[in-house]
Design a protein around this motif. Structure first.
Motif, PDB file in Angstrom:
ATOM      1  N   UNK A 101      10.981  95.814 -26.196  1.00  0.00           N
ATOM      2  CA  UNK A 101       9.709  96.348 -26.636  1.00  0.00           C
ATOM      3  C   UNK A 101       8.537  95.943 -25.493  1.00  0.00           C
ATOM      4  N   UNK A 102       7.915  96.643 -24.851  1.00  0.00           N
ATOM      5  CA  UNK A 102       6.868  96.573 -24.019  1.00  0.00           C
ATOM      6  C   UNK A 102       5.499  96.394 -24.698  1.00  0.00           C
ATOM      7  N   UNK A 103       4.779  95.343 -24.546  1.00  0.00           N
ATOM      8  CA  UNK A 103       3.456  95.430 -25.154  1.00  0.00           C
ATOM      9  C   UNK A 103       2.438  96.289 -24.427  1.00  0.00           C
ATOM     10  N   UNK A 104       2.539  96.460 -23.349  1.00  0.00           N
ATOM     11  CA  UNK A 104       1.765  97.500 -22.425  1.00  0.00           C
ATOM     12  C   UNK A 104       2.752  98.851 -22.644  1.00  0.00           C
ATOM     13  N   UNK A 105       2.746  99.461 -23.389  1.00  0.00           N
ATOM     14  CA  UNK A 105       3.736 100.729 -23.771  1.00  0.00           C
ATOM     15  C   UNK A 105       3.246 101.854 -22.813  1.00  0.00           C
ATOM     16  N   UNK A 106       2.322 101.725 -21.941  1.00  0.00           N
ATOM     17  CA  UNK A 106       2.078 103.096 -21.137  1.00  0.00           C
ATOM     18  C   UNK A 106       1.976 102.621 -19.620  1.00  0.00           C
TER      19      UNK A 106
END
Length: 273
Positions: free
Chosen positions: A99-104
């Motif tokens: 899971x990417x905390x910065x998902x963009x």
């Protein structure tokens, strides 16, 4: 004096509790050896969260009974990793959700984060092989990782599933095609790069590409054109051990619903197991 001793004793108790728990956690980690099983690594798409694959994981686990345990590895904005959940010493084909905390973030950065997680899991749990599932841009991150960052020292990606992945971006005009065509109207620079870099893929890799077709007209899942998703054939078909594709149709084939679709579950489970 007595008060000081009490305070010292309390501090000693606290220290024992803390360091004891650290030691116990380290022991649990060291007891987990994934070298004799095949974990399943999942990467969400843009704006995805830990919830993106939760339901699919639960359905596949309960329906097919071939996986136990699940952990989440959160990649923080500064690149540090946070593990959530635990694996047991008897974990079988566990799900490992990235899971990417910065998902963009840009795809290249996500691929770097995938690389960091894979290396960390290899170090922590002696992972030697795994299967991977990517939805939307998560499929691009995994493909970029496989083409550009995976090396001989990395665990082997045995199988790759890409779901609704826009290999030729999102422009409808660029992606005019038919499901049995070997090309699209116009290849983007990104697709051309994926094709050029496909020579770096592991020749033993097995790939499954799933596209959504919302109106059963061969156009789009509502976001990603079918032609873009199936441009995967231009990348993988002649470079890996096996390549297959499936087009899922109907109202549940909408882009964001593809990982909530039980038909997709069945296709994925048949492939990864």
């Amino acid at each position: 004096m007595w008060r000081k001793l009490v305070l010292f004793g309390g501090a000693l108790f606290l220290a024992v509790a803390v360091f004891g728990s650290i030691k116990a956690y380290s022991a649990r980690v060291s007891d987990v050896d994934l070298s004799n099983t095949t974990p399943i690594v999942l990467v969400h798409g843009t704006h995805g969260t830990a919830n993106s694959f939760n339901d699919m994981i639960s359905r596949i686990t309960s329906t097919y009974g071939k996986s136990t345990d699940k952990i989440i590895v959160v990649v923080k904005k500064d690149g540090t990793l946070e593990y959530q959940g635990t694996l047991s010493s008897k974990s079988k084909n566990p799900f490992i959700q990235i899971v990417f905390e910065n998902n963009d973030a840009p795809i290249a950065k996500e691929a770097e984060w995938v690389n960091a997680v894979i290396k960390d899991i290899q170090k922590k749990y002696n992972m030697t092989q795994y299967s991977a599932i990517g939805h939307s841009n998560g499929g691009l991150a995994l493909t970029t990782y496989a083409e550009e960052l995976a090396d001989d020292s990395a665990p082997t990606m045995e199988k790759l599933v890409v779901i609704g992945t826009p290999f030729n971006d999102l422009d409808a005009d660029d992606n005019v095609t038919t499901t049995d065509s070997s090309g699209v109207a116009s290849q983007t620079a990104e697709l051309k790069k994926y094709i050029a870099e496909s020579k770096n893929l592991d020749a033993k890799l097995q790939v499954l590409s799933i596209a959504g077709d919302l109106d059963s007209d061969g156009v789009s899942d509502g976001v990603v054109p079918v032609g873009s998703a199936l441009s995967s054939r231009l990348i993988f078909d002649d470079t890996v051990a096996t390549y297959s594709e499936q087009v899922v149709t109907g109202e549940n084939a909408q882009h964001s619903d593809l990982h909530e679709n039980t038909t997709v579950d069945a296709i994925v489970a048949a492939f990864i197991y």
